[in-house]
Design an enzyme around this catalytic site. Structure first.
Site, PDB file in Angstrom:
ATOM      1  N   GLU A 303       7.827  -0.366   0.671  1.00  0.00           N
ATOM      2  CA  GLU A 303       7.956  -1.815   0.850  1.00  0.00           C
ATOM      3  C   GLU A 303       9.035  -2.391  -0.065  1.00  0.00           C
ATOM      4  O   GLU A 303       9.097  -2.070  -1.251  1.00  0.00           O
ATOM      5  CB  GLU A 303       6.615  -2.486   0.550  1.00  0.00           C
ATOM      6  CG  GLU A 303       6.632  -3.996   0.621  1.00  0.00           C
ATOM      7  CD  GLU A 303       5.337  -4.621   0.116  1.00  0.00           C
ATOM      8  OE1 GLU A 303       5.127  -5.819   0.378  1.00  0.00           O
ATOM      9  OE2 GLU A 303       4.540  -3.914  -0.532  1.00  0.00           O
ATOM     10  N   LYS A 367       5.668  -9.198   8.453  1.00  0.00           N
ATOM     11  CA  LYS A 367       4.287  -9.183   7.981  1.00  0.00           C
ATOM     12  C   LYS A 367       3.530 -10.429   8.444  1.00  0.00           C
ATOM     13  O   LYS A 367       4.044 -11.546   8.371  1.00  0.00           O
ATOM     14  CB  LYS A 367       4.263  -9.092   6.455  1.00  0.00           C
ATOM     15  CG  LYS A 367       2.891  -8.843   5.855  1.00  0.00           C
ATOM     16  CD  LYS A 367       2.998  -8.659   4.345  1.00  0.00           C
ATOM     17  CE  LYS A 367       1.635  -8.335   3.738  1.00  0.00           C
ATOM     18  NZ  LYS A 367       1.727  -8.201   2.262  1.00  0.00           N
ATOM     19  N   CYS A 420       1.700  -3.367   3.006  1.00  0.00           N
ATOM     20  CA  CYS A 420       0.888  -3.593   1.814  1.00  0.00           C
ATOM     21  C   CYS A 420      -0.580  -3.789   2.184  1.00  0.00           C
ATOM     22  O   CYS A 420      -1.172  -2.972   2.862  1.00  0.00           O
ATOM     23  CB  CYS A 420       1.446  -4.775   1.028  1.00  0.00           C
ATOM     24  SG  CYS A 420       0.743  -4.972  -0.628  1.00  0.00           S
TER      25      CYS A 420
END
Length: 547
Positions: A303, A367, A420
């Site tokens: 990430e 995301k 994440c």
């Protein structure tokens, strides 16, 4: 043995409020021992009976219902405070890593968040108390009340289902196979009911009343173990047998774990050096006949590895294009910027996963579920006015994508991208009931150093593989990077705090699982059964006392 258990029971029941609160704190601390990386699952068999006996003490009191609910609330809150403080202490590392501007907030993260999260078991225990009885039914009431609270914790204020009780099974790979039917939330309900069962050793009437619930709990655990062993046996048992494991042909994966200090990724001047390091490490030859990146079909980076917006850095894109072989695709985390058409702010920023080949960026995912306080500030205007800011320094914080969608990558089955902590929300993972797919997680746990946080994060991702019967590819900046098969077994991994690469085939997924087809509806059915049985026990108990 029974005499000793009864001695503990009487000590708790006859204790005053302060002692009972201390017992709740101790029970919470003991329960946290069951979480990764310690994984001491039997600790729950000490913690949950103590919690049951603490509620028994209030149940047997002479106070009115309002005062007794207050006492139960305090017991539940004390348990939750200790459980979450012991399980989430590592969050303090992020305040230190984030820089001096965040250190003053360290007590808020280390104690403030656990104090807030403790409200959920406090509510759950009060709910259980309304169904409490003198017999074994109160064990089911406990499982129902705390189970409802855990479900609420998963979605209130965007949700934070970290360290759910079901997570205690994650690294016990045989027992964890039951998640393919009931999910992590169902495992949590089982954990509550099974490990609270020994409470009846001190209170049950007769041998059957005392030993029956514990014997039943052991039988259920044995059944879970038998199911798990049978499920794992065809492909090697608890350890993977590569000769028996079905893999996707002509796919060779490589994960690059750079282990870059978090502060190094905040200076754009270090960008060329970081990219050079990534490329050199990605091309490392591992094995006598390996030729580095030339052997790889799909390369994974973690990430947000860049201190710049990748799609707007032509030098970086050109360097990656020159590095990648013609048939190799790079899947990496990145920050994506989108113009707003306004003077201020000029850009909206997204935490993204991007796919590149020699020509540049060919696909991407933004995301959906952002981290509060990490990637954006809730109640932003008010919190900024008192000096708070999000950890990731992006003007205005990140913007959430409005929808989650599979990501198409040449040469791979359908990709379910997760960035994440999106991997801790099983209810948000949407896939067709059947069909080949693979979960790809890019994450950066470098904020938390070599603490228990990255181990807990990885354990939750493994549970997703079992629930959905899908392989998992996980690329982490500082660890733990791994390839996991659809049974949750680790094919290859890089440990915490190590800079390295791993190579692995891609295991095939399962046709489907019960959880993949029905999702959280399975645990809702279990919750309803717990409510029905504990309510019936409560009714019988009141009838017997009035007769």
């Amino acid at each position: 043995m029974v005499d000793r258990v009864q001695g503990l029971y009487h000590g708790i029941v006859l204790a005053g409020r302060r002692t009972r609160f201390l017992v709740a704190l101790l029970a919470g601390l003991v329960a946290a021992l069951a979480l990764p990386p310690l994984d001491l699952l039997p600790a729950l068999a000490l913690a949950f009976p103590a919690l049951v006996w603490s509620v028994d003490a209030v149940f047997q009191g002479e106070l009115g219902i309002r005062n007794r609910l207050i006492q139960v609330w305090l017991v539940g809150w004390g348990f939750g405070l200790a459980y979450f403080a012991a399980g989430l202490w590592w969050l303090g590392a992020a305040f230190v890593t984030g820089g001096p501007q965040f250190i003053w907030l360290l007590p808020l993260g280390v104690l403030g968040l656990p104090a807030f999260l403790a409200l959920f078991p406090a509510f759950g225990l009060c709910l259980a108390f309304l169904l409490w009885s003198r017999g074994a039914g109160r064990i089911l009431a406990l499982a129902f009340g705390l189970g409802v609270a855990e479900n609420l914790r998963g979605w209130v204020l965007t949700g934070f289902p970290w360290n759910s009780f079901g997570q205690a099974f994650a690294n016990h790979i045989v027992l964890a196979q039951s998640a393919s039917w009931i999910g992590a939330s169902g495992l949590g309900l089982l954990a509550l009911a099974l490990f609270a069962a020994p409470a009846t050793l001190a209170t049950g009437l007769g041998r059957r009343g005392r030993w029956g619930p514990s014997v039943l709990a052991v039988l259920v655990l044995a059944g879970m173990a038998g199911f798990g062993l049978l499920r794992l046996k065809p492909t090697g048992g608890q350890g993977v047998d590569f000769a028996l494991l079905p893999v996707m042909p002509e796919i060779r994966l490589r994960i690059m774990q750079p282990n870059i200090p978090q502060d190094a990724k905040t200076f754009e001047t270090l960008g060329p050096d970081l990219l050079r390091r990534y490329l050199e490490l990605s091309d490392a030859a591992r094995g006598a006949h390996a030729t580095g990146i030339a052997d790889v079909t799909h390369l994974f980076w973690p990430e947000s590895p860049f201190p710049y917006v990748l799609e707007r850095n032509q030098e970086a894109l050109a360097a990656i294009g020159r590095f990648l072989p013609a048939r190799t695709h790079l899947i990496t985390g990145a920050i994506r910027a989108e113009e707003t058409g306004q003077a201020q702010p000029r850009f909206r920023y997204f935490n993204a996963m991007q796919v590149l080949d020699k020509t540049g960026i060919i696909a991407g995912y933004d995301k959906v579920h952002l981290v509060p306080f990490g990637e954006y500030l809730p109640f932003e205007d008010w919190l900024r006015s008192i000096g708070l800011q999000q950890f990731v320094s992006v003007i205005g914080g990140f913007t959430a994508s409005p929808e989650r969608r599979p990501l198409a990558i040449p040469g791979l089955p359908a990709i379910l991208p997760l960035i994440c902590f999106e991997a801790i929300f099983p209810g948000e993972i949407t896939l067709p009931p059947t069909g080949e797919a693979v979960m790809v997680v890019v994450t950066n746990d470098g904020w938390f150093g070599q603490t228990s946080g990255p181990y807990q994060h990885f354990a939750q991702a493994r549970l997703r593989s079992i629930e959905f019967g899908l392989p998992l590819v996980r690329a982490a900046n500082s660890g733990i990077s791994a390839v996991v098969d659809p049974h949750g077994r680790i094919l290859a991994r890089i440990g915490l705090g190590i800079a390295d690469v791993l190579d692995s085939p891609l295991p095939k997924g399962l046709a489907s699982t019960v959880y993949r087809r029905y999702g959280e509806r399975v645990s809702i059915v279990i919750l309803f059964c717990l409510l029905l049985l504990s309510g019936l026990s409560r009714f019988r108990d009141r009838r017997d006392r009035l007769s």
